[in-house]
Design a protein around this motif. Structure first.
Motif, PDB file in Angstrom:
ATOM      1  N   THR A  27       0.982  -0.847  -0.484  1.00 22.52           N
ATOM      2  CA  THR A  27       0.268   0.221   0.136  1.00 22.52           C
ATOM      3  C   THR A  27       0.687   0.755   0.074  1.00 22.52           C
ATOM      4  O   THR A  27       1.691   1.294   0.351  1.00 22.52           O
ATOM      5  N   PRO A  28       0.101   2.340  -0.329  1.00 18.94           N
ATOM      6  CA  PRO A  28       1.229   3.379  -0.337  1.00 18.94           C
ATOM      7  C   PRO A  28       1.580   3.960   0.961  1.00 18.94           C
ATOM      8  O   PRO A  28       2.607   4.567   1.159  1.00 18.94           O
ATOM      9  N   GLU A  44       8.902  -0.745  -9.224  1.00 17.99           N
ATOM     10  CA  GLU A  44       6.806  -1.143  -8.943  1.00 17.99           C
ATOM     11  C   GLU A  44       7.044  -1.951 -10.335  1.00 17.99           C
ATOM     12  O   GLU A  44       7.926  -1.445 -11.642  1.00 17.99           O
ATOM     13  N   GLU A  49      -0.847  -0.092 -11.231  1.00 19.66           N
ATOM     14  CA  GLU A  49      -0.240  -0.269  -9.496  1.00 19.66           C
ATOM     15  C   GLU A  49       0.535   0.932  -8.789  1.00 19.66           C
ATOM     16  O   GLU A  49       0.736   1.459  -8.329  1.00 19.66           O
ATOM     17  N   ALA A  53       0.025   4.231  -6.571  1.00 20.24           N
ATOM     18  CA  ALA A  53       1.063   4.729  -6.068  1.00 20.24           C
ATOM     19  C   ALA A  53       1.700   5.679  -5.461  1.00 20.24           C
ATOM     20  O   ALA A  53       1.542   6.288  -4.592  1.00 20.24           O
TER      21      ALA A  53
END
Ligand SMILES: *Cc1c(COP(=O)(O)O)cnc(C)c1O
Length: 217
Positions: A27-28, A44, A49, A53
């Motif tokens: 998660t962020p 990443e 996603e 993020a």
């Protein structure tokens, strides 16, 4: 927990070796916790996603793309990434060049090497890397800065050692060629399971997920 893990890693990793947090499926909030604890590079794998993020993470970091990149997704990501570690074809290099040219950016890239010569794996074969590097070096909006490899995923990190050695040798051999526009300075090797061996064999950028964030759910 994330903070403890990172402090432990930063204490262990020798000077000159960069720690990238491999953030797929995190998660962020977890990513921000990692940056607060001292991580400077976020890796990443997935475009959607990564975009989400990057949008939510406000703390400063350098963003590296470390997943398989399809040419039709390049346009979406060139703005937010500071490096693409997984270039393994001239087609992909040309697309990055074109999309970076359109926004006035020069993208640092690594060439991904399929050091295990696994048919299903991404990456260029070791014997084809120099040719790709030479071709990519001619593209004005990207800059070849080194190599990345995964190596075969095995339980025993010692089994990964020969692939790290081969990639390091290729890295040094390419540096000696002195190809104009190419600066071999980044050697991205090693994950949770294998980073110690990778560093012993010359890695200066390790990509670590599980040991930072815990097992993926
Ligand atoms: C997931 C991933 C990592 C990190 O793997 P861990 O075993 O969780 O440390 C590193 N590199 C790439 C390309 C990855 O996809």
């Amino acid at each position: 927990m994330i903070r403890d893990n990172i402090e432990q890693l930063l204490a262990e990793i020798p000077e000159g070796v960069e720690l990238a947090a491999a953030a797929k499926a995190r998660t962020p909030e977890e990513i921000e916790e990692a940056i607060e604890a001292g991580v400077r590079v976020i890796g990443e794998n997935y475009v959607q996603e990564a975009l989400a993020a990057h949008d939510q993470v406000k703390l400063p970091a350098r963003w590296h793309f470390i997943g398989h990149l399809q040419t039709n997704k390049v346009r979406k990501i060139v703005e937010i990434f500071d490096m693409i570690q997984t270039v393994d074809s001239l087609r992909l290099a040309r697309e990055i060049d074109k999309r970076c040219g359109a926004i006035g950016k020069v993208m640092p890239i690594l060439i991904e090497v399929n050091s295990g010569r696994e048919p299903q794996k991404c990456g260029v074969l070791p014997e084809e890397a120099v040719e790709l590097i030479g071709e990519a070096a001619l593209l004005p909006n990207l800059k070849v800065e080194g190599l990345m490899t995964m190596g075969p995923l095995t339980g025993d990190p010692e089994l990964a050692r020969p692939y790290f050695v081969e990639t390091r040798n290729l890295f040094e051999k390419t540096a000696e060629l002195g190809i104009p526009g190419v600066e071999m300075k980044v050697l991205s090797m090693g994950m949770t399971n294998s980073y110690r061996v990778a560093i012993e064999e010359g890695s200066n950028l390790v990509r670590i997920g599980t040991k930072i964030f815990g097992p993926r759910g």
